[in-house]
Scaffold this active site. Structure first.
Site, mmCIF file in Angstrom:
data_model
loop_
_atom_site.group_PDB
_atom_site.id
_atom_site.type_symbol
_atom_site.label_atom_id
_atom_site.label_comp_id
_atom_site.label_asym_id
_atom_site.label_seq_id
_atom_site.Cartn_x
_atom_site.Cartn_y
_atom_site.Cartn_z
ATOM 1 N N GLU A 42 50.594 166.947 9.674
ATOM 2 C CA GLU A 42 51.540 166.648 10.185
ATOM 3 C C GLU A 42 52.043 165.171 10.274
ATOM 4 O O GLU A 42 51.360 164.824 11.237
ATOM 5 C CB GLU A 42 51.892 167.273 11.451
ATOM 6 C CG GLU A 42 53.135 167.592 11.387
ATOM 7 C CD GLU A 42 53.296 168.519 13.249
ATOM 8 O OE1 GLU A 42 52.701 169.933 13.276
ATOM 9 O OE2 GLU A 42 53.202 167.403 14.580
ATOM 10 N N GLU A 68 46.659 171.994 16.667
ATOM 11 C CA GLU A 68 46.144 170.486 17.420
ATOM 12 C C GLU A 68 45.532 170.784 17.981
ATOM 13 O O GLU A 68 46.104 171.482 19.374
ATOM 14 C CB GLU A 68 47.482 170.008 17.118
ATOM 15 C CG GLU A 68 47.624 168.773 16.749
ATOM 16 C CD GLU A 68 49.635 167.912 16.970
ATOM 17 O OE1 GLU A 68 49.542 168.394 18.153
ATOM 18 O OE2 GLU A 68 49.895 167.300 15.971
HETATM 19 C C1 IDC Z 1 57.933 169.640 18.786
HETATM 20 C C2 IDC Z 1 58.925 170.654 18.281
HETATM 21 C C3 IDC Z 1 60.027 170.306 19.602
HETATM 22 C C4 IDC Z 1 59.309 171.903 20.134
HETATM 23 C C5 IDC Z 1 57.833 171.466 20.308
HETATM 24 C C6 IDC Z 1 56.406 172.695 21.840
HETATM 25 O O1 IDC Z 1 59.537 169.482 17.553
HETATM 26 O O2 IDC Z 1 60.902 171.107 18.674
HETATM 27 O O3 IDC Z 1 60.200 171.969 21.668
HETATM 28 O O4 IDC Z 1 56.871 170.926 19.585
HETATM 29 O O5 IDC Z 1 56.919 173.692 21.037
HETATM 30 C C7 IDC Z 1 53.072 167.976 17.714
HETATM 31 C C8 IDC Z 1 53.342 169.391 17.411
HETATM 32 C C9 IDC Z 1 54.450 169.817 17.234
HETATM 33 C C10 IDC Z 1 55.284 169.483 18.303
HETATM 34 C C11 IDC Z 1 55.848 167.837 17.871
HETATM 35 C C12 IDC Z 1 57.065 166.743 18.309
HETATM 36 O O6 IDC Z 1 52.590 170.004 16.401
HETATM 37 O O7 IDC Z 1 54.702 171.709 17.115
HETATM 38 O O8 IDC Z 1 56.963 169.882 17.708
HETATM 39 N N1 IDC Z 1 54.361 166.917 17.988
HETATM 40 O O9 IDC Z 1 56.343 166.562 19.175
HETATM 41 N N2 IDC Z 1 52.197 167.379 17.802
HETATM 42 C C13 IDC Z 1 52.671 165.760 17.821
HETATM 43 C C14 IDC Z 1 53.934 166.254 17.377
#
Ligand code: IDC
Length: 338
Positions: free
Chosen positions: A264, A177
């Site tokens: 995702e 992303e």
């Molecule tokens: C989130 C995880 C969370 C973690 C965070 C930071 O769910 O546990 O603490 O990342 O590392 C994304 C990202 C994905 C995110 C997810 C939810 O690709 O890494 O995971 N998210 O926030 N993009 C939109 C949402």
């Protein structure tokens, strides 16, 4: 009286015929979808227009993404991958390799890097064995610009594409992303820098992230696809946060003939937590069904957050039943078993 009876019979007859026709239509729609959900024994993937293909016909991938491999490595195991295929009905798994967070690939030191590579090798092997396609996801996040670690990315994808040259189930996602004012021009420059390295060893499908956390799939250009085959562009959504205006983006991208892959998504908020929104999620799924678009849900872990598929109190690493799953997990389980 007689006339009344005849009329009644006529109504019954027509109703039966219409019901039969409706059932036939439903059945053929169902088999068409079932057909495009073949597993990885269908072999090498390719892209034709906006459609993902295998063996000359459309294929659709549905599966789960791991959480960060450094943090939840335990779900990358043979039994788990077997049950993703046999029990859940997945034909896809995504290995999320964070690049910059704690113990990320680029920030966690040499022994961490070695352990992550080993895990990816195991993951690809378990996926192949259990007939799953597998996405190797270079999970940039806090390092919003893919150019930040471009040298490390190039070395990593050289290693991966060389190591998995004989595997036809591998998909390369080169930047999860991009975010923080990163333009498509910058992503394009990064993609041009990485793709030739992969193409030396593999014709596998390459997924390219899009600006604004892979949401602006409608605002890109597709020259990459003119230069290389089998390129798709990612869109990510979290149904609690992203609603109609984002579905409109997806539609614009489809109208512009941009091949989209939802590598995702979640059904809660973009934070990965908060309330889940099934109504919005089902709306998204309907659209994805219309366009036969592949998708992968975030995330296969028992972290105490609503995007996790496994309940936080459940510590086993395979052998899950529906009741071990969170509301997100149950929703996805039911979706795949439809
Ligand atoms: C989130 C995880 C969370 C973690 C965070 C930071 O769910 O546990 O603490 O990342 O590392 C994304 C990202 C994905 C995110 C997810 C939810 O690709 O890494 O995971 N998210 O926030 N993009 C939109 C949402």
């Amino acid at each position: 009286m007689n006339h009344g009876k005849k009329y009644f019979r006529f109504i019954i007859k027509s109703a039966t015929i219409y019901t039969l026709i409706a059932l036939l239509v439903l059945f053929s729609a169902h088999t068409a979808h079932a057909k495009s959900l073949r597993d990885a024994s269908a072999g090498a993937l390719s892209v034709d227009g906006t459609q993902l293909m295998a063996q000359g016909s459309p294929i659709r991938l549905k599966g789960v993404s791991t959480h960060g491999l450094s943090w939840y490595p335990q779900y990358v195991n043979d039994d788990m991958f077997k049950e993703l295929h046999d029990k859940w009905g997945c034909n896809l798994v995504r290995l999320a390799l964070y690049t910059a967070e704690y113990n990320g690939y680029c920030t966690g030191g040499a022994s961490n890097k070695k352990a992550l590579k080993k895990l990816i090798k195991q993951g690809v092997k378990y996926a192949k064995k259990n007939k799953l396609y597998v996405i190797i996801d270079w999970h940039i996040l806090s390092d919003g610009n893919p150019l930040t670690h471009k040298k490390a990315a190039k070395a990593f994808f050289k290693w991966a594409s060389k190591s998995f040259a004989g595997y036809d189930n591998v998909i390369y996602e080169i930047c999860n992303e991009p975010n923080g004012n990163v333009t498509w021009k910058q992503i394009y420059a990064y993609a041009k820098y990485i793709i030739p390295t992969i193409r030396k060893y593999s014709d596998g499908v390459i997924l390219v992230g899009t600006p604004n956390w892979s949401q602006d799939v409608d605002l890109i250009t597709t020259e990459l696809s003119d230069k290389w085959n089998n390129i798709m562009y990612t869109m990510h959504f979290y149904a609690g946060t992203h609603k109609d205006s984002y579905i409109a983006k997806l539609k614009r991208a489809q109208n512009a003939k941009i091949p989209v892959f939802i590598s995702e998504f979640g059904i809660c908020n973009a934070s990965g937590n908060g309330k889940i929104n099934k109504k919005s999620a089902n709306k998204w799924v309907n659209e994805l069904d219309n366009y036969n678009i592949s998708y992968c849900i975030w995330n296969l872990s028992n972290k105490n957050e609503s995007s996790a598929l496994i309940k936080s109190g459940v510590t086993k690493t395979h052998g899950f039943t529906r009741k071990n799953l969170t509301a997100s997990g149950k929703w996805f389980w039911d979706l795949l078993s439809q």
